[in-house]
Design an enzyme around this catalytic site. Structure first.
Site, PDB file in Angstrom:
ATOM      1  N   ASP A  84       2.709  -1.242   2.859  1.00 14.86           N
ATOM      2  CA  ASP A  84       2.188  -2.607   2.888  1.00 14.86           C
ATOM      3  C   ASP A  84       1.187  -2.867   4.013  1.00 14.86           C
ATOM      4  OD1 ASP A  84       4.021  -2.968   0.860  1.00 14.86           O
ATOM      5  OD2 ASP A  84       4.815  -4.838   1.675  1.00 14.86           O
ATOM      6  N   HIS A 231       5.275   0.409   6.055  1.00 16.72           N
ATOM      7  CA  HIS A 231       3.997  -0.212   6.425  1.00 16.72           C
ATOM      8  C   HIS A 231       3.002   0.818   6.939  1.00 16.72           C
ATOM      9  CE1 HIS A 231       6.764  -3.612   6.349  1.00 16.72           C
ATOM     10  NE2 HIS A 231       5.705  -4.377   6.154  1.00 16.72           N
TER      11      HIS A 231
END
Ligand SMILES: [Zn+2]
Length: 261
Positions: A84, A231
């Site tokens: 992400d 992430h």
């Protein structure tokens, strides 16, 4: 009671409940420039938090429970890896290299502003066989609570930035920043052809735990069909990169790695 006993217990809950880590950041950072990126900023000046925005629009309440219809499983026996908040010029190429070395595909939940800033990375994600997920224009934690028109235009703007970088790439998914979904937003995303992608494993790597902690959390919670949230942007992701060097081959061997479907 010994205070040390708590973290392990708490972790189990945290893994299931909390979202995209961004929950730990200021929810109003949305107004700031792409602060998600840990890359060297062009401006050396650290700005104070933005002045209060005038006349805040009304936000719909956040539901206590996640709305129905979210995809929280990969849809197969394999484990889906999701990255992400990128693309990020420092970390996205590193994770792409790792995925390529392991010959597996992942889903990248990209932020519109980042896609506009680093179109060559979006193109590379697509070229290397990975899947795209719309993660809102500027990582708006409250997007789901805004008006239908605002939600639609945010998702549209993000899709356009992605398509400017990778014209024919399918954008399969939408993921609400922080996992702060509303039912209205799920409906709008679906109307736009974006399927709502949540997760089932959250090691909270956004909070910069050491790699070994990220590894332990992911391995402890991952099962067949898990969707793992990680992430590749939004801060210093060196520990995530280090963890993935172990996790990607390990998950591939134990469960297989698959795109969510
Ligand atoms: Zn995010």
């Amino acid at each position: 009671m010994r205070p040390r006993a708590l973290p392990a217990l708490a972790l189990g809950l945290v893994l299931l409940v909390t979202g995209c880590g961004e929950a730990g950041k200021s929810p109003e950072k949305a107004a700031a420039p792409p602060s998600d990126s840990a890359a060297p900023a062009p401006s050396p000046v650290t700005k104070p938090s933005p002045t209060p925005t005038p006349a805040k629009p009304k936000l719909r309440p956040l539901p206590k429970k996640l709305p129905a219809g979210l995809h929280r499983a990969s849809g197969s026996n394999g484990v889906a890896l999701t990255f992400d908040d990128g693309p990020d010029p420092r970390f996205t190429p590193q994770i792409l290299a790792q995925l390529r070395a392991a010959r597996v595909q992942a889903t990248f939940c990209v932020v519109g502003k980042q896609a506009k800033r680093y179109p060559e990375l979006v193109a590379r994600i697509v070229r290397e066989g990975h899947q795209l997920c719309n993660h809102s224009w500027h990582h708006d934690m409250n997007l789901g609570r805004r008006s239908a028109a605002e939600i639609r235009s945010d998702l549209q703007r993000t899709n356009e930035a992605i398509h400017a970088a990778a014209p024919k790439a399918p954008i399969t998914w939408f993921r609400q920043p922080g996992g702060r979904w509303t039912a209205e937003e799920v409906t709008i995303a679906r109307q736009m052809g974006l399927r709502p992608l949540h997760w089932s494993v959250d090691p909270q790597d956004w909070d910069h735990p050491p790699a070994k902690t990220i590894i332990k959390r992911v391995k402890g919670a991952t099962r067949h069909g898990s969707v793992v949230l990680l992430h590749d942007a939004g801060g210093d992701r060196a520990q995530t990169m280090a963890a993935c060097r172990h996790l990607i081959p390990d998950i591939k061997r134990r469960y297989g790695i698959a795109l969510p479907r």
